[in-house]
Write a protein that holds these residues in place. Structure first.
Motif, PDB file in Angstrom:
ATOM      1  N   MET A   1       0.826  -1.283   0.120  1.00 52.89           N
ATOM      2  CA  MET A   1      -0.045   0.048  -0.174  1.00 52.89           C
ATOM      3  C   MET A   1       0.860   1.319   0.000  1.00 52.89           C
ATOM      4  O   MET A   1       2.267   1.121   0.535  1.00 52.89           O
ATOM      5  CB  MET A   1      -0.921   0.135   1.250  1.00 52.89           C
ATOM      6  N   ARG A   2       0.336   2.394  -0.305  1.00 55.06           N
ATOM      7  CA  ARG A   2       0.866   3.535  -0.451  1.00 55.06           C
ATOM      8  C   ARG A   2       0.476   4.766   0.159  1.00 55.06           C
ATOM      9  O   ARG A   2      -0.987   4.769  -0.007  1.00 55.06           O
ATOM     10  CB  ARG A   2       1.270   3.755  -2.133  1.00 55.06           C
ATOM     11  N   VAL A   3       1.006   5.684   0.740  1.00 52.79           N
ATOM     12  CA  VAL A   3       0.546   6.953   1.213  1.00 52.79           C
ATOM     13  C   VAL A   3       1.229   7.928   0.659  1.00 52.79           C
ATOM     14  O   VAL A   3       2.552   8.046   0.665  1.00 52.79           O
ATOM     15  CB  VAL A   3       0.504   7.217   2.689  1.00 52.79           C
ATOM     16  N   LEU A   4       0.818   8.901  -0.141  1.00 56.62           N
ATOM     17  CA  LEU A   4       1.702  10.031  -0.941  1.00 56.62           C
ATOM     18  C   LEU A   4       0.971  11.175  -0.448  1.00 56.62           C
ATOM     19  O   LEU A   4      -0.173  11.638  -0.705  1.00 56.62           O
ATOM     20  CB  LEU A   4       1.286   9.726  -2.522  1.00 56.62           C
ATOM     21  N   LEU A   5       1.854  12.041  -0.191  1.00 55.60           N
ATOM     22  CA  LEU A   5       1.517  13.361   0.299  1.00 55.60           C
ATOM     23  C   LEU A   5       2.289  14.425  -0.494  1.00 55.60           C
ATOM     24  O   LEU A   5       3.704  14.232  -0.818  1.00 55.60           O
ATOM     25  CB  LEU A   5       2.030  13.701   1.695  1.00 55.60           C
ATOM     26  N   LYS A   6       1.961  15.576  -0.787  1.00 55.52           N
ATOM     27  CA  LYS A   6       2.493  16.826  -1.424  1.00 55.52           C
ATOM     28  C   LYS A   6       2.376  18.117  -0.913  1.00 55.52           C
ATOM     29  O   LYS A   6       0.815  18.255  -0.733  1.00 55.52           O
ATOM     30  CB  LYS A   6       2.471  16.752  -2.885  1.00 55.52           C
ATOM     31  N   GLU A   7       3.097  18.853  -0.424  1.00 53.86           N
ATOM     32  CA  GLU A   7       2.729  20.090  -0.091  1.00 53.86           C
ATOM     33  C   GLU A   7       3.816  21.278  -0.176  1.00 53.86           C
ATOM     34  O   GLU A   7       5.044  21.011  -0.423  1.00 53.86           O
ATOM     35  CB  GLU A   7       2.459  19.948   1.559  1.00 53.86           C
ATOM     36  N   ILE A   8       3.377  22.355  -0.116  1.00 52.24           N
ATOM     37  CA  ILE A   8       4.402  23.678   0.041  1.00 52.24           C
ATOM     38  C   ILE A   8       4.642  24.197   1.405  1.00 52.24           C
ATOM     39  O   ILE A   8       3.645  24.192   2.052  1.00 52.24           O
ATOM     40  CB  ILE A   8       3.809  24.886  -1.058  1.00 52.24           C
ATOM     41  N   PHE A 120       7.475  20.000  -0.775  1.00 55.87           N
ATOM     42  CA  PHE A 120       7.618  18.717   0.037  1.00 55.87           C
ATOM     43  C   PHE A 120       7.059  17.427  -0.482  1.00 55.87           C
ATOM     44  O   PHE A 120       5.782  17.885  -0.678  1.00 55.87           O
ATOM     45  CB  PHE A 120       7.435  18.995   1.431  1.00 55.87           C
ATOM     46  N   ARG A 121       7.622  16.438  -0.779  1.00 55.13           N
ATOM     47  CA  ARG A 121       6.802  15.236  -1.208  1.00 55.13           C
ATOM     48  C   ARG A 121       7.114  14.162  -0.159  1.00 55.13           C
ATOM     49  O   ARG A 121       8.333  13.956   0.127  1.00 55.13           O
ATOM     50  CB  ARG A 121       7.131  14.789  -2.566  1.00 55.13           C
ATOM     51  N   ASP A 122       6.034  13.330   0.297  1.00 62.52           N
ATOM     52  CA  ASP A 122       6.256  12.320   1.324  1.00 62.52           C
ATOM     53  C   ASP A 122       5.683  10.971   0.724  1.00 62.52           C
ATOM     54  O   ASP A 122       4.656  11.009   0.317  1.00 62.52           O
ATOM     55  CB  ASP A 122       5.912  12.706   2.566  1.00 62.52           C
ATOM     56  N   GLN A 123       6.417   9.997   0.483  1.00 63.32           N
ATOM     57  CA  GLN A 123       5.833   8.893  -0.011  1.00 63.32           C
ATOM     58  C   GLN A 123       6.223   7.409   0.825  1.00 63.32           C
ATOM     59  O   GLN A 123       7.320   7.255   1.323  1.00 63.32           O
ATOM     60  CB  GLN A 123       6.161   8.371  -1.380  1.00 63.32           C
ATOM     61  N   LEU A 124       5.248   6.828   1.332  1.00 62.33           N
ATOM     62  CA  LEU A 124       5.183   5.772   2.127  1.00 62.33           C
ATOM     63  C   LEU A 124       4.557   4.466   1.281  1.00 62.33           C
ATOM     64  O   LEU A 124       3.800   4.443   1.053  1.00 62.33           O
ATOM     65  CB  LEU A 124       4.763   5.683   3.656  1.00 62.33           C
ATOM     66  N   PHE A 139      -1.765   4.220   8.900  1.00 61.88           N
ATOM     67  CA  PHE A 139      -0.583   4.875   8.467  1.00 61.88           C
ATOM     68  C   PHE A 139      -1.007   6.083   7.733  1.00 61.88           C
ATOM     69  O   PHE A 139      -0.421   7.182   7.738  1.00 61.88           O
ATOM     70  CB  PHE A 139       0.035   4.073   7.272  1.00 61.88           C
ATOM     71  N   TRP A 140      -2.184   6.302   6.884  1.00 64.07           N
ATOM     72  CA  TRP A 140      -2.789   7.493   6.379  1.00 64.07           C
ATOM     73  C   TRP A 140      -2.943   8.423   7.267  1.00 64.07           C
ATOM     74  O   TRP A 140      -2.560   9.345   7.202  1.00 64.07           O
ATOM     75  CB  TRP A 140      -3.977   7.043   5.471  1.00 64.07           C
ATOM     76  N   ALA A 141      -3.541   8.072   8.423  1.00 56.61           N
ATOM     77  CA  ALA A 141      -3.930   9.271   9.432  1.00 56.61           C
ATOM     78  C   ALA A 141      -2.701   9.584  10.046  1.00 56.61           C
ATOM     79  O   ALA A 141      -2.471  10.823  10.608  1.00 56.61           O
ATOM     80  CB  ALA A 141      -4.940   8.571  10.545  1.00 56.61           C
ATOM     81  N   LEU A 142      -1.724   8.658  10.358  1.00 58.74           N
ATOM     82  CA  LEU A 142      -0.330   9.158  11.183  1.00 58.74           C
ATOM     83  C   LEU A 142       0.016  10.180  10.110  1.00 58.74           C
ATOM     84  O   LEU A 142       1.071  11.318  10.515  1.00 58.74           O
ATOM     85  CB  LEU A 142       0.519   7.934  11.225  1.00 58.74           C
TER      86      LEU A 142
END
Length: 180
Positions: A1-8, A120-124, A139-142
């Motif tokens: 599974m994957r959690v992917l976030l992207k933010e300035i 900023f990009r964060d991928q788990l 994991f998504w909530a964390l």
């Protein structure tokens, strides 16, 4: 599974890179959802270095989650200015031992809009065997919590730049200009 976030993030890429390599920031963005204690002989370093870093995690300060090895590598030589901190560690004991795949990458780069801020990009990517699907919401909530904390803290990171840099060799020889 994957959690992917992207933010300035509201800081420079240099400040964000320093923060990502800081165990203190790691502990602060995880808290109070997850408490992290170092299992290294001398405790946490000031700045993460590549290699293995054993830790113990507790959920909400009450529930032992087990021990984990954080295995860090860093990519800093890309021509596009992207710097990547990667953790391919593993759970050693407790519920963390059920994680059979852990590939966490955090990347910082200059904001493409030219604001001086940080993209900023964060991928788990993770697997927990038969529990992978059930583990995803946790994991998504964390990761949402961690991003919220990163955004909250980022404007102050530029104030910390250079605190761990050694003083120039000639700083003591020139003194403050005062004479005795």
């Amino acid at each position: 599974m994957r959690v992917l976030l992207k933010e300035i993030l509201d800081c420079s890429p240099d400040a964000a890179w320093r923060a990502l390599r800081s165990p203190a920031v790691f502990r602060e963005v995880s808290s109070p959802v997850v408490s992290v204690e170092s299992l290294e002989m001398d405790g946490f370093p000031t700045i993460w270095e590549p290699g293995e870093h054993p830790v113990s995690l507790t959920a909400l300060g009450l529930v032992p989650m087990g021990d984990q090895v954080i295995r860090l590598t860093m990519a800093t030589t890309r021509r596009d200015g992207v710097r990547i901190l990667r953790d391919t560690g593993r759970g050693v004991s407790g519920p963390l031992a059920s994680v059979t795949l852990w590939d966490h990458r955090m990347a910082v780069a200059p904001d493409p809009a030219g604001t001086g801020k940080t993209l900023f990009r964060d991928q788990l990517i993770f697997r927990t065997g038969a529990l992978t699907l059930a583990s995803w919401p946790v994991f998504w909530a964390l990761w949402q919590w961690r991003l919220h904390q990163l955004k909250r803290l980022a404007p102050n990171w530029s104030l910390d730049l250079g605190v761990d840099e050694p003083a120039p060799a000639d700083a003591d020889s020139h003194g403050s200009g005062a004479t005795s």
